[in-house]
Motif scaffolding. Structure first.
Motif, short mmCIF file in Angstrom:
data_model
loop_
_atom_site.label_atom_id
_atom_site.label_comp_id
_atom_site.label_asym_id
_atom_site.label_seq_id
_atom_site.Cartn_x
_atom_site.Cartn_y
_atom_site.Cartn_z
N GLU A 95 2.61 2.40 8.30
CA GLU A 95 3.72 2.95 9.09
C GLU A 95 5.04 2.84 8.34
O GLU A 95 5.86 3.77 8.35
N TYR A 96 5.27 1.71 7.68
CA TYR A 96 6.49 1.54 6.89
C TYR A 96 6.56 2.58 5.78
O TYR A 96 7.56 3.25 5.59
N TRP A 97 5.45 2.73 5.03
CA TRP A 97 5.45 3.68 3.92
C TRP A 97 5.50 5.12 4.41
O TRP A 97 6.07 5.99 3.73
N ASP A 98 4.93 5.40 5.58
CA ASP A 98 5.10 6.73 6.18
C ASP A 98 6.58 7.01 6.43
O ASP A 98 7.07 8.10 6.17
N ALA A 99 7.29 6.01 6.94
CA ALA A 99 8.72 6.18 7.23
C ALA A 99 9.51 6.39 5.93
O ALA A 99 10.43 7.22 5.89
N VAL A 100 9.16 5.66 4.88
CA VAL A 100 9.83 5.85 3.59
C VAL A 100 9.60 7.27 3.08
O VAL A 100 10.52 7.93 2.60
N ALA A 101 8.37 7.75 3.22
CA ALA A 101 8.05 9.11 2.75
C ALA A 101 8.88 10.15 3.50
O ALA A 101 9.32 11.14 2.91
N ASP A 107 -3.75 6.73 -1.34
CA ASP A 107 -2.78 5.93 -0.61
C ASP A 107 -3.26 5.78 0.82
O ASP A 107 -4.03 6.61 1.30
N TYR A 108 -2.82 4.72 1.49
CA TYR A 108 -3.17 4.56 2.90
C TYR A 108 -2.10 5.13 3.82
O TYR A 108 -2.25 5.16 5.02
N SER A 109 -1.02 5.61 3.23
CA SER A 109 0.04 6.28 4.00
C SER A 109 -0.19 7.79 3.93
O SER A 109 -0.08 8.40 2.87
N SER A 110 -0.51 8.38 5.06
CA SER A 110 -0.76 9.82 5.07
C SER A 110 0.50 10.61 4.69
O SER A 110 0.41 11.63 4.01
N SER A 111 1.66 10.11 5.07
CA SER A 111 2.90 10.82 4.73
C SER A 111 3.20 10.75 3.24
O SER A 111 3.65 11.74 2.65
N MET A 112 2.94 9.60 2.62
CA MET A 112 3.13 9.50 1.17
C MET A 112 2.16 10.44 0.45
O MET A 112 2.53 11.13 -0.49
N LEU A 113 0.93 10.47 0.90
CA LEU A 113 -0.07 11.33 0.28
C LEU A 113 0.32 12.81 0.43
O LEU A 113 0.18 13.59 -0.51
#
Length: 174
Positions: free
Chosen positions: A27-33, A90-96
């Motif tokens: 969730e954190y990395w999704d927000a960063v993306a 990656d486990y962040s869908s938004s980063m991917l």
């Protein structure tokens, strides 16, 4: 049998902070993306690593690479120019998704994408090289050992946690 490096790394890992942080979640990395951030690694750093790998014969047109925790894809996108294929994981869908978007914009066609946590991935000897750069999910010695088994030829690994970095400096760079 566990050897001394493993025990010392484990001690550094137990003192490390970021991987345990509430911020180290998908969730954190999704927000960063979603902020449009390119992540934590700079372009110059990526270029230095890619240049080193080319000059030392690690990268070529037959090479397959896994970027474990690819984030926005800075490493994966640069590596794809010199390799047969790059798997961006990656486990962040938004980063991917951000990585996919950038690869389309750059017309990079030799990349695949995998939404998965490296901790759950279990394929050995699948890639010529594995990257785990600035990825808190890979800080434990167990995951490091797993990354080694996934690579046929080389592993590029570095953290962003002072406890682990200081461990390297004290133990290996005397």
């Amino acid at each position: 049998m566990k050897n001394i490096w493993y025990e010392r790394w484990m001690s550094a890992y137990e003192q490390a902070s970021f991987y345990k942080s509430e911020k180290n979640t998908s969730e954190y990395w999704d927000a960063v993306a979603k902020t449009g951030s390119d992540g934590l690694d700079g372009k110059e750093h990526v270029e230095l690593i890619v240049d080193f790998l080319i000059k030392n014969g690690y990268l070529d047109k037959n090479c397959t690479i896994l970027d474990a925790g690819c984030g926005a894809g800075n490493y994966a996108l640069s590596l794809a120019k010199y390799c047969k294929s790059v798997t961006a994981m990656d486990y962040s869908s938004s980063m991917l998704e951000l990585c996919k978007t950038k690869s389309k914009e750059l017309d990079i066609m030799n990349m695949s994408y995998q939404l998965e946590d490296i901790n759950q991935y279990d394929k050995a000897d699948e890639y010529d090289g594995v990257f785990a750069c600035l990825n808190p999910s890979t800080y434990s010695p167990e995951i490091f050992c797993k990354l080694l088994t996934m690579s046929k030829r080389f592993l590029v690994y570095f953290s962003m946690d002072n406890s682990i970095e200081n461990f390297y400096l004290k133990e290996y760079r005397r």
